[in-house]
Design a protein around this motif. Structure first.
Motif, PDB file in Angstrom:
ATOM      1  N   UNK A 199       0.492  -1.567  -0.031  1.00 52.27           N
ATOM      2  CA  UNK A 199       0.049   0.239  -0.431  1.00 52.27           C
ATOM      3  C   UNK A 199       0.655   1.207  -0.252  1.00 52.27           C
ATOM      4  N   UNK A 200       0.264   2.492   0.919  1.00 55.89           N
ATOM      5  CA  UNK A 200       1.168   3.769   0.498  1.00 55.89           C
ATOM      6  C   UNK A 200       2.140   3.609   2.546  1.00 55.89           C
ATOM      7  N   UNK A 201       2.843   4.094   2.096  1.00 47.89           N
ATOM      8  CA  UNK A 201       3.412   4.467   3.663  1.00 47.89           C
ATOM      9  C   UNK A 201       4.036   6.081   3.170  1.00 47.89           C
ATOM     10  N   UNK A 202       3.559   7.008   3.399  1.00 45.56           N
ATOM     11  CA  UNK A 202       3.680   8.478   4.145  1.00 45.56           C
ATOM     12  C   UNK A 202       3.978   8.868   5.310  1.00 45.56           C
ATOM     13  N   UNK A 203       5.407   9.043   5.753  1.00 47.99           N
ATOM     14  CA  UNK A 203       5.982  10.061   6.518  1.00 47.99           C
ATOM     15  C   UNK A 203       5.322  11.773   6.407  1.00 47.99           C
ATOM     16  N   UNK A 204       4.653  12.007   7.799  1.00 48.60           N
ATOM     17  CA  UNK A 204       4.744  13.543   7.828  1.00 48.60           C
ATOM     18  C   UNK A 204       3.174  13.918   7.620  1.00 48.60           C
ATOM     19  N   UNK A 205       2.704  12.660   7.081  1.00 50.25           N
ATOM     20  CA  UNK A 205       0.950  13.407   6.106  1.00 50.25           C
ATOM     21  C   UNK A 205       0.198  14.391   6.804  1.00 50.25           C
ATOM     22  N   UNK A 206      -0.486  14.936   6.590  1.00 49.21           N
ATOM     23  CA  UNK A 206      -0.947  16.316   7.640  1.00 49.21           C
ATOM     24  C   UNK A 206      -2.166  15.382   7.617  1.00 49.21           C
ATOM     25  N   UNK A 207      -3.651  15.703   8.750  1.00 42.81           N
ATOM     26  CA  UNK A 207      -4.238  14.702   8.367  1.00 42.81           C
ATOM     27  C   UNK A 207      -5.456  15.841   8.207  1.00 42.81           C
ATOM     28  N   UNK A 208      -5.094  16.901   8.265  1.00 44.13           N
ATOM     29  CA  UNK A 208      -6.349  17.419   8.083  1.00 44.13           C
ATOM     30  C   UNK A 208      -6.788  17.826   6.954  1.00 44.13           C
TER      31      UNK A 208
ATOM     32  N   UNK B 161      -1.722   3.544   4.537  1.00 45.51           N
ATOM     33  CA  UNK B 161      -2.969   3.232   3.429  1.00 45.51           C
ATOM     34  C   UNK B 161      -2.120   2.036   3.663  1.00 45.51           C
ATOM     35  N   UNK B 162      -3.336   0.473   3.591  1.00 49.55           N
ATOM     36  CA  UNK B 162      -2.856  -0.798   3.202  1.00 49.55           C
ATOM     37  C   UNK B 162      -3.312  -1.111   2.073  1.00 49.55           C
ATOM     38  N   UNK B 163      -2.918  -1.533   1.169  1.00 46.17           N
ATOM     39  CA  UNK B 163      -3.464  -2.082   0.026  1.00 46.17           C
ATOM     40  C   UNK B 163      -4.933  -3.084  -0.168  1.00 46.17           C
ATOM     41  N   UNK B 164      -4.553  -4.056   1.509  1.00 45.68           N
ATOM     42  CA  UNK B 164      -5.531  -4.955   1.268  1.00 45.68           C
ATOM     43  C   UNK B 164      -5.821  -5.661   2.676  1.00 45.68           C
ATOM     44  N   UNK B 165      -6.336  -6.568   3.495  1.00 48.91           N
ATOM     45  CA  UNK B 165      -5.943  -6.967   4.652  1.00 48.91           C
ATOM     46  C   UNK B 165      -4.655  -8.357   4.890  1.00 48.91           C
TER      47      UNK B 165
END
Length: 89
Positions: free
Chosen positions: A9-18, A34-38
């Motif tokens: 999936x997607x792994x992002x450092x420092x992502x703004x949650x707003x 943000x996982x691709x799947x289970x």
């Protein structure tokens, strides 16, 4: 936090949650996953160091995040995580 496990999936450092909450408030997540799947979620959680905090979130409705953000891996469970299947009792 150190090294993070490999993901599909997607792994992002420092992502703004707003950007991800309906009320448009909140500072950065140390990491956003943000996982691709289970299977991706399961592999990530199994490989993640036990001392790293996790914060699960859905699509960001009814969620207020402080401006200082979260020192945690925020796991955003979007599409594909909106149902529950029971296996057994």
């Amino acid at each position: 936090m150190g090294e993070m496990p490999q993901v599909r999936g997607r792994l992002t450092a420092g992502q703004m949650l707003c950007d991800l909450t309906w009320l448009r408030v909140g500072g950065p997540a140390e990491w956003l996953f943000q996982p691709a799947d289970t299977e991706d979620l399961s592999a990530f959680l199994n490989a993640l160091r036990a001392d790293i905090e996790c914060f699960p979130m859905g699509v960001g409705s009814n969620l207020i995040v402080r401006d200082g953000g979260l020192r945690a891996v925020v796991i955003r469970l979007g599409r594909g995580f909106n149902g529950i299947d029971l296996d057994g009792s």
